[in-house]
Design a protein around this motif. Structure first.
Motif, short mmCIF file in Angstrom:
data_model
loop_
_atom_site.label_atom_id
_atom_site.label_comp_id
_atom_site.label_asym_id
_atom_site.label_seq_id
_atom_site.Cartn_x
_atom_site.Cartn_y
_atom_site.Cartn_z
N TYR A 38 -0.69 6.59 16.74
CA TYR A 38 0.04 5.70 15.85
C TYR A 38 -0.26 6.06 14.40
O TYR A 38 -1.26 6.69 14.09
N THR A 39 0.65 5.64 13.51
CA THR A 39 0.42 5.69 12.07
C THR A 39 0.69 4.29 11.53
O THR A 39 1.50 3.55 12.08
N ARG A 40 -0.02 3.96 10.46
CA ARG A 40 0.08 2.62 9.88
C ARG A 40 0.18 2.74 8.36
O ARG A 40 -0.66 3.41 7.74
N ILE A 41 1.17 2.10 7.78
CA ILE A 41 1.35 2.07 6.32
C ILE A 41 1.34 0.61 5.90
O ILE A 41 2.06 -0.21 6.47
N ALA A 42 0.52 0.27 4.90
CA ALA A 42 0.41 -1.12 4.44
C ALA A 42 0.51 -1.19 2.92
O ALA A 42 -0.04 -0.34 2.22
N ILE A 43 1.21 -2.21 2.45
CA ILE A 43 1.33 -2.48 1.01
C ILE A 43 1.05 -3.97 0.82
O ILE A 43 1.66 -4.80 1.49
N THR A 44 0.14 -4.30 -0.10
CA THR A 44 -0.24 -5.70 -0.31
C THR A 44 -0.40 -6.00 -1.80
O THR A 44 -1.51 -5.96 -2.33
N PRO A 45 0.68 -6.30 -2.52
CA PRO A 45 0.54 -6.70 -3.92
C PRO A 45 -0.02 -8.12 -4.04
O PRO A 45 0.10 -8.93 -3.11
N LEU A 46 -0.65 -8.41 -5.16
CA LEU A 46 -1.31 -9.70 -5.40
C LEU A 46 -0.98 -10.19 -6.80
O LEU A 46 -0.92 -9.39 -7.74
N SER A 72 -0.87 -13.18 -2.16
CA SER A 72 -0.60 -11.77 -1.84
C SER A 72 0.60 -11.75 -0.92
O SER A 72 0.84 -12.70 -0.17
N LEU A 73 1.32 -10.67 -0.97
CA LEU A 73 2.38 -10.43 -0.01
C LEU A 73 1.94 -9.23 0.82
O LEU A 73 1.22 -8.36 0.32
N SER A 74 2.36 -9.18 2.06
CA SER A 74 1.93 -8.09 2.94
C SER A 74 3.12 -7.50 3.67
O SER A 74 3.98 -8.22 4.17
N TYR A 75 3.16 -6.17 3.70
CA TYR A 75 4.15 -5.45 4.49
C TYR A 75 3.41 -4.33 5.21
O TYR A 75 2.73 -3.52 4.58
N ILE A 76 3.52 -4.29 6.53
CA ILE A 76 2.86 -3.26 7.33
C ILE A 76 3.88 -2.67 8.29
O ILE A 76 4.60 -3.39 8.98
N ASN A 77 3.93 -1.34 8.33
CA ASN A 77 4.81 -0.60 9.23
C ASN A 77 3.93 0.20 10.17
O ASN A 77 3.10 0.99 9.72
N ILE A 78 4.08 -0.01 11.48
CA ILE A 78 3.28 0.69 12.47
C ILE A 78 4.21 1.49 13.37
O ILE A 78 5.18 0.95 13.91
N ASN A 79 3.92 2.78 13.53
CA ASN A 79 4.76 3.67 14.31
C ASN A 79 3.93 4.31 15.43
O ASN A 79 2.92 4.95 15.16
N TYR A 80 4.34 4.09 16.68
CA TYR A 80 3.72 4.73 17.84
C TYR A 80 4.59 5.92 18.23
O TYR A 80 5.59 5.78 18.94
N SER A 81 4.23 7.11 17.76
CA SER A 81 5.07 8.28 17.97
C SER A 81 5.15 8.68 19.43
O SER A 81 6.20 9.15 19.90
N ASP A 82 4.07 8.52 20.21
CA ASP A 82 4.10 8.88 21.63
C ASP A 82 5.07 8.02 22.41
O ASP A 82 5.63 8.46 23.42
#
Length: 158
Positions: A26-34, A48-58
């Motif tokens: 997996y890969t994980r990208i997170a952005i959390t501005p405050l 804070s706001l949170s945005y997380i994108n998780i990708n399971y390539s397999d």
């Protein structure tokens, strides 16, 4: 004190990856501005706001989670105490031969913790962590969330 001296911004982000407990990549990208507002020299509130994108390539499977995390913070010299309430929208995962993320739910949790702030040139970068009160290390809801707040405008010690 001007309004611009009472408002501070910060946040964080992350990029990670690896294999989960089942061996899936997996890969994980997170952005959390405050953004915060200094009510007094020691007490502030914000969100804070949170945005997380998780990708399971397999698995050919990707999902997003997002939400808001209002907080209260009390400064004691270079230390701070903080509490945060999380409202995070996540997919409700089900498996029927393939992953189905069409349903979503909102997860809530209350976090509390402490940190250290190190003023540098009129700005206050810092580090700390928050965790779920009354939980133990085996509780999956007890995740310690380390973070960095700053640079923060107008939050230097006076």
């Amino acid at each position: 004190m001007k309004l611009s001296d009472k408002i501070y911004v910060g946040g964080g982000g992350g990029l990670g990856g690896g294999r989960d407990v089942y061996g899936n990549r997996y890969t994980r990208i997170a952005i959390t501005p405050l953004i915060g507002y200094r009510i007094t020299d020691q007490f502030s509130a914000g969100t804070s706001l949170s945005y997380i994108n998780i990708n399971y390539s397999d698995l050919g499977f990707r999902y997003k989670q997002y939400g808001a995390m209002p907080f209260l913070r009390y400064n004691i010299n270079d230390l701070f105490l903080m509490t945060e309430f999380n409202l995070i929208n996540v997919p409700s995962l089900s498996f029927n031969g393939q992953y189905d993320i069409s349903d979503r739910l909102t997860v809530t949790r209350l976090l509390a913790g402490a940190g250290y702030s190190m003023p540098v040139g009129g700005r206050s970068p810092g580090a700390g962590s928050v965790t779920r009160p009354g939980s133990n290390a085996r509780d999956p809801r007890a995740r310690v969330r380390p973070g960095v707040a700053g640079p923060a405008r107008g939050c230097t010690r006076g």
